[in-house]
Motif scaffolding. Structure first.
Motif, mmCIF file in Angstrom:
data_model
loop_
_atom_site.group_PDB
_atom_site.id
_atom_site.type_symbol
_atom_site.label_atom_id
_atom_site.label_comp_id
_atom_site.label_asym_id
_atom_site.label_seq_id
_atom_site.Cartn_x
_atom_site.Cartn_y
_atom_site.Cartn_z
ATOM 1 N N LEU A 48 0.832 -1.210 0.000
ATOM 2 C CA LEU A 48 0.000 0.000 0.000
ATOM 3 C C LEU A 48 0.866 1.261 0.000
ATOM 4 N N MET A 49 1.896 1.274 0.823
ATOM 5 C CA MET A 49 2.764 2.445 0.894
ATOM 6 C C MET A 49 3.522 2.661 -0.419
ATOM 7 N N ILE A 50 4.039 1.582 -0.991
ATOM 8 C CA ILE A 50 4.808 1.719 -2.232
ATOM 9 C C ILE A 50 3.903 2.098 -3.391
ATOM 10 N N ARG A 51 2.761 1.430 -3.526
ATOM 11 C CA ARG A 51 1.856 1.729 -4.636
ATOM 12 C C ARG A 51 1.175 3.084 -4.481
ATOM 13 N N GLY A 52 1.070 3.576 -3.250
ATOM 14 C CA GLY A 52 0.515 4.910 -3.052
ATOM 15 C C GLY A 52 1.383 5.987 -3.679
ATOM 16 N N GLY A 53 2.671 5.713 -3.792
ATOM 17 C CA GLY A 53 3.566 6.622 -4.498
ATOM 18 C C GLY A 53 3.815 7.941 -3.798
ATOM 19 N N LEU A 54 3.524 8.010 -2.503
ATOM 20 C CA LEU A 54 3.723 9.253 -1.755
ATOM 21 C C LEU A 54 4.869 9.134 -0.754
ATOM 22 N N GLY A 55 5.669 8.105 -0.917
ATOM 23 C CA GLY A 55 6.780 7.881 -0.001
ATOM 24 C C GLY A 55 6.609 6.572 0.740
ATOM 25 N N ALA A 56 7.612 5.727 0.679
ATOM 26 C CA ALA A 56 7.566 4.437 1.367
ATOM 27 C C ALA A 56 7.927 4.611 2.829
ATOM 28 N N SER A 57 7.722 3.548 3.605
ATOM 29 C CA SER A 57 8.135 3.566 5.005
ATOM 30 C C SER A 57 9.658 3.668 5.074
ATOM 31 N N PRO A 58 10.220 4.125 6.194
ATOM 32 C CA PRO A 58 11.680 4.252 6.286
ATOM 33 C C PRO A 58 12.433 2.970 5.973
ATOM 34 N N TRP A 59 11.984 1.827 6.516
ATOM 35 C CA TRP A 59 12.664 0.577 6.207
ATOM 36 C C TRP A 59 12.594 0.278 4.723
ATOM 37 N N ASP A 60 11.462 0.601 4.080
ATOM 38 C CA ASP A 60 11.336 0.296 2.657
ATOM 39 C C ASP A 60 12.038 1.321 1.786
ATOM 40 N N VAL A 61 12.234 2.537 2.286
ATOM 41 C CA VAL A 61 13.141 3.453 1.600
ATOM 42 C C VAL A 61 14.534 2.831 1.560
ATOM 43 N N PHE A 62 14.926 2.238 2.692
ATOM 44 C CA PHE A 62 16.218 1.532 2.747
ATOM 45 C C PHE A 62 16.237 0.349 1.783
#
Length: 230
Positions: A48-62
């Protein structure tokens, strides 16, 4: 009458039991169901966070940043990272368990599965809903599988271990970890956005809220169960 576990616990009431005592502490079928549901929901939250395209969670940014420098999939990056984080458990004396193994091996594939099922919405309102839903679902998922007391995942074991050792709240520890991981992810080239900030600041309090209701109170371990962890 069952007696609650009296061993060392975190401020949220999470017992620090070894693998054998975790399995012997009662309500195992319910706890296994909570574990698997929590892991699947966590994979949904990531998607949901990635497909939302508004910024991933910090761990997933990593994870996304690291994936740019390694010839492996996003899910495999998650698995490799999880193994690396387990090394940080050694000085914390954090106990692993079935949940630790399940999180390490299944969370990446569950994330890939949900990413394959979801597409990025066209409208900003839906993307915002994905982002906010991802934060809340992640907090609920964390409380479900950590609260099952079968051993937290590598990342959340770092959180609960630090909370137990420092006496800080889950909210404070989680927020510190998320901000630190975000900084490294940015250096690796991960994509950030407003959703990243909302997640970093909001998931800690939300997780602490859900843990109040979802931590399974365990039976006291028997001497035989404790000796099995020796």
């Amino acid at each position: 009458m069952n007696t609650p576990v009296k061993s060392t616990t975190s401020p949220a009431g999470l017992a620090n039991l070894g693998p054998w005592a975790q399995l012997k502490a009662g309500r195992l079928p319910e706890r296994l169901l909570r574990l698997m549901l929590g892991l699947w929901l966590y994979g949904l939250a990531i998607a949901l966070m990635i497909r939302g395209g508004l910024g991933a969670s910090p761990w997933d940014v990593f994870h996304l940043g690291l994936a740019q420098h390694a010839p492996i999939s996003f899910g495999l990056v998650m698995v490799v990272t999880a193994v690396g984080v387990l090394l940080a458990w050694i000085p914390l004396r954090q106990m692993p368990g079935l949940g630790t193994v399940a999180n390490t091996l299944l969370l990446g594939p569950f994330a890939d599965m949900n990413l394959a099922l979801l597409a990025t919405p066209d409208h900003l309102a839906l993307r915002t809903g994905y982002m906010l839903g991802g934060v809340l679902v992640c907090a609920l998922a964390t409380a479900l599988y950590v609260g099952a007391q079968l051993g937290p995942g590598p990342r959340d074991g770092l959180m609960t271990g630090l909370a137990r050792r420092t006496g800080w709240s889950i909210r404070r520890v989680r927020t510190v970890i998320e901000v630190a991981v975000l900084a490294v992810g940015v250096l690796l080239g991960g994509t950030v956005g407003v959703g990243t900030v909302v997640f970093a600041l909001g998931v800690g309090p939300a997780t602490q809220f859900f843990l109040r209701y979802l931590v399974v109170r365990l039976d006291a371990p028997t001497p035989a169960a404790l000796s099995g962890d020796a």
